[in-house]
Design an enzyme around this catalytic site. Structure first.
Site, PDB file in Angstrom:
ATOM      1  N   SER A 169       0.841  -1.200   0.000  1.00  0.00           N
ATOM      2  CA  SER A 169       0.000   0.000   0.000  1.00  0.00           C
ATOM      3  C   SER A 169       0.879   1.253   0.000  1.00  0.00           C
ATOM      4  CB  SER A 169      -0.973  -0.040   1.180  1.00  0.00           C
ATOM      5  OG  SER A 169      -1.952   0.954   1.060  1.00  0.00           O
ATOM      6  N   HIS A 211      -8.459   1.115  -1.036  1.00  0.00           N
ATOM      7  CA  HIS A 211      -8.323   0.146  -2.124  1.00  0.00           C
ATOM      8  C   HIS A 211      -9.693  -0.376  -2.560  1.00  0.00           C
ATOM      9  CE1 HIS A 211      -4.025   0.330  -1.557  1.00  0.00           C
ATOM     10  NE2 HIS A 211      -4.208   0.109  -0.265  1.00  0.00           N
TER      11      HIS A 211
END
Length: 301
Positions: free
Chosen positions: A88, A194
């Site tokens: 991430s 996400h």
């Protein structure tokens, strides 16, 4: 040579970075980062409070600061990566480690990303689904989703460890449907990262990425959204933008890294080392006091 893996915001905790400050090169790097930020992050890392530290606007900056400080320790020890990847927000540190971003640009981008994601969306969340294959979780997500209430697989962390991300009602429906899961746990995050609920942050994030000064990487980078090594700068820019709403394909990512070199988790965390082992990949953590000695032994061998 090793693959460098950089953790993301789920690894923050009060006291993070304490061992790094005992190394002068890491302490200097943390001080340098504090000076680049609009507000220093080191006091919050050291003393909390936890509820402020785990908020997105602070957590992403905090973990990046520790990642960069740990990278400075490896550089001082003479280690250079053969390949890099980041989980991430950790992907920004990976781009710095590959020579794509300089320090100031890395800090600017992470602060921008954290701010944009903190204000985007609303009403969403994330939950870890344990004990199910990703294909099964995809089926559950498709069944639980509804118009205006999306839920998707946000992260493929390890076999049997999948994170879903989306609107709260859809997450509740998925949890009721997932009777075959061994455990479902809510994550302490501010929103549905996400996932499509981050779409509002994409235009400004894309503009920030487009404006960033970037150079061709010295070593391959494995972006989250593809899980494939690349040295193409255009691909890296596009992947960095797509990652905001796209899936973190971490199982594929660590497999790609492991095919090139054994991994080292670079930061103040052991999370990625654990996920890598579950995926059958080699990985040590710098948060383990014996890791630097083990790396030296591997190089000598």
């Amino acid at each position: 040579m090793f693959g460098f893996l950089f953790p993301g915001q789920g690894t923050v905790r009060v006291g993070m970075g304490a061992w790094l400050r005992r190394r002068p090169v890491a302490r200097d790097r943390l001080d340098e980062i504090d000076a680049l930020l609009s507000r220093p992050i080191s006091p919050l890392c050291a003393r909390g409070p936890l509820d402020r530290l785990v908020s997105t606007e602070h957590a992403q900056v905090a973990v990046t600061a520790c990642n960069l400080a740990a990278l400075a320790v490896l550089a001082e020890e003479g280690y250079e990566p053969a390949v890099v990847a980041g989980h991430s927000v950790g992907e920004l540190t990976a781009l710095h480690a590959a020579g794509v971003l300089d320090l100031a640009e890395t800090v600017r981008l992470v602060e921008t990303r954290a701010r944009l994601m903190a204000v985007a969306g609303g009403g969403g969340g994330m939950r870890a689904v344990m004990g199910l294959a990703v294909e099964r979780v995809e089926e559950l997500a498709a069944e639980a989703a509804a118009p205006g209430e999306p839920v998707v697989v946000g992260l493929e962390n390890a076999p049997g460890h999948v994170v879903v991300s989306g609107a709260a009602p859809a997450l509740d429906r998925l949890e009721k449907l997932a009777t075959d899961a061994t455990k479902i746990m809510p994550l302490k995050v501010g929103d549905a990262y996400h996932s499509p609920l981050m779409a509002a942050a994409v235009p400004k994030w894309a503009a920030a990425v487009a404006a960033a000064a970037m150079r061709a990487p010295r070593v391959p980078v494995v972006p989250n959204v593809t899980g494939e090594p690349t040295t193409d700068l255009r691909t890296l820019r596009e992947a960095l933008v797509a990652q905001l709403t796209g899936r973190v394909r971490w199982i594929r990512t660590v497999g790609a890294v492991d095919a090139i070199a054994p991994g080292v988790e670079v930061g103040d965390s052991k999370v990625l080392a654990g996920l890598s082992r579950r995926a059958g990949a080699r990985c040590l953590s710098m948060a383990d006091p014996g890791t630097l000695r083990r790396l030296a032994k591997e190089v000598a061998a």
